[in-house]
Design a protein around this motif. Structure first.
Motif, short mmCIF file in Angstrom:
data_model
loop_
_atom_site.label_atom_id
_atom_site.label_comp_id
_atom_site.label_asym_id
_atom_site.label_seq_id
_atom_site.Cartn_x
_atom_site.Cartn_y
_atom_site.Cartn_z
N ARG A 276 -62.47 101.81 105.79
CA ARG A 276 -62.73 100.37 105.76
C ARG A 276 -64.05 99.99 106.40
O ARG A 276 -64.57 98.92 106.22
CB ARG A 276 -61.61 99.62 106.45
N CYS A 277 -64.59 100.88 107.22
CA CYS A 277 -65.89 100.61 107.81
C CYS A 277 -66.97 100.51 106.74
O CYS A 277 -68.03 99.97 106.99
CB CYS A 277 -66.28 101.71 108.82
N TYR A 278 -66.72 101.04 105.58
CA TYR A 278 -67.79 101.13 104.61
C TYR A 278 -67.47 100.54 103.26
O TYR A 278 -68.23 100.70 102.32
CB TYR A 278 -68.26 102.59 104.47
N CYS B 222 -64.57 100.96 117.61
CA CYS B 222 -65.76 101.55 117.04
C CYS B 222 -66.77 101.88 118.13
O CYS B 222 -67.69 102.64 117.92
CB CYS B 222 -66.42 100.59 116.03
N THR C 93 -67.51 95.67 110.98
CA THR C 93 -67.13 96.90 110.29
C THR C 93 -67.89 98.12 110.80
O THR C 93 -67.46 99.25 110.57
CB THR C 93 -67.40 96.80 108.78
N GLY C 94 -69.04 97.90 111.46
CA GLY C 94 -69.84 99.02 111.92
C GLY C 94 -70.76 99.58 110.85
O GLY C 94 -71.53 100.50 111.10
N ARG C 95 -70.71 99.03 109.66
CA ARG C 95 -71.59 99.54 108.61
C ARG C 95 -73.06 99.26 108.94
O ARG C 95 -73.41 98.15 109.35
CB ARG C 95 -71.24 98.91 107.26
N MET D 147 -61.30 105.59 108.55
CA MET D 147 -62.43 104.67 108.79
C MET D 147 -63.07 104.23 107.48
O MET D 147 -64.18 103.75 107.45
CB MET D 147 -63.50 105.37 109.64
N THR E 214 -66.02 106.62 114.03
CA THR E 214 -65.98 105.32 114.70
C THR E 214 -67.04 104.35 114.20
O THR E 214 -66.93 103.15 114.43
CB THR E 214 -66.18 105.49 116.22
N GLY E 215 -68.10 104.87 113.56
CA GLY E 215 -69.18 104.01 113.12
C GLY E 215 -70.20 103.71 114.19
O GLY E 215 -71.17 103.01 113.95
#
Lengths: 178, 178
Positions: free
Chosen positions: B3-5, A4, A77-79, B1, B77-78
């Protein structure tokens, strides 16, 4: 989730003069560690009081109210979870206590995130932007809920065809949080 | 991506009264589409002028200067790329033209990100937070460089032991960008 954030590569002495001037980095001693070993996801160590601590806080470009926006992002997760504000004391305490501590503009006092809900944000990393006027926090969101509405993130409304539409689930009734 | 959110789940009628009041969502017609089909990573369609457009812009809680912070995040990538400000016109144009358009506080004019560098930010999603006073943008960063220093992200300085340490590489000399 390393991907990420791309590769972390040491900076080899390149810093444009304009950036140095804008960010007031003269006091940052950026050259003290020319080949720093980044610890992007490591837990921060508590600060020792002293000149260095004062310097890094001085390098921040506080706004007219003495505040800086701080963006909290889930470190796995980068959220993006939320954005709030910090004053000098809040940022110093955030690093010192390894948890997000904001400044509530409405209540005009420090806001220890999670103090009543238990939804503490454990700190993994702090970053400063090129203009030294925005902060990002990599955090572990305890309880998985950052928003006072009971959602994972405060950004649960998506723009669609001229409307803001709520698309994320409420994970816990706010009445049961506070 | 994705799953990032996390999962995107339709909101089934739950909206705390306090949130509704704080976000002035009365004008948002949030109930118009009780089971919206989210398009989290889809390209936004151009707006049609009209009441609806006016409403979603009215729902934003602009600050005393008529601005709102906008956080740009790489949609794949976030990674958080930058934070800048938008006025009403900038946000309307951002959605209309499917690219990030900010308001430069220093130059006091619209700032079409990438207009001189070519580093345009193609828009994939816009979100509004619970207090309606912060925006996130999911973008595709053309050229892979968001920062005027030639780095991927403006957040290239990490706090380490009382210092801000630059840890991200300069991908392109700013002299060759502008």
């Amino acid at each position: 989730m390393q991907r990420c954030y791309g590769a972390f590569v040491s900076l080899r002495g390149f810093l444009p003069r304009s950036v140095a001037a804008r960010a007031s980095v003269a006091s940052l001693q950026l050259t003290a560690k020319p080949y720093p070993k980044p610890r992007p996801w490591g837990i921060l160590r508590p600060l020792n009081a002293g000149d260095v601590m004062s310097n890094w806080l001085d390098a921040v470009k506080w706004d007219a109210d003495g505040l800086i926006p701080a963006i909290a992002q889930d470190y796995k997760t980068g959220r993006i979870l939320m954005m709030a504000w910090m004053n000098r004391e809040a940022l110093a305490l955030t690093v010192q206590e390894n948890r997000a501590i904001y400044y509530s503009r409405s209540r005009q006092q420090l806001w220890r995130k999670g103090e009543s809900s238990g939804h503490v944000q454990q700190l993994h990393e702090v970053r400063l932007d090129c203009d030294a006027d925005v902060i990002t926090l990599q955090v572990e969101q305890i309880g998985g809920i950052a928003c006072h509405t009971g959602r994972e993130s405060c950004f649960y409304r998506v723009y669609q065809d001229g409307e803001w539409v709520s698309v994320d689930p409420v994970l816990k009734d706010p009445k049961d949080i506070y």
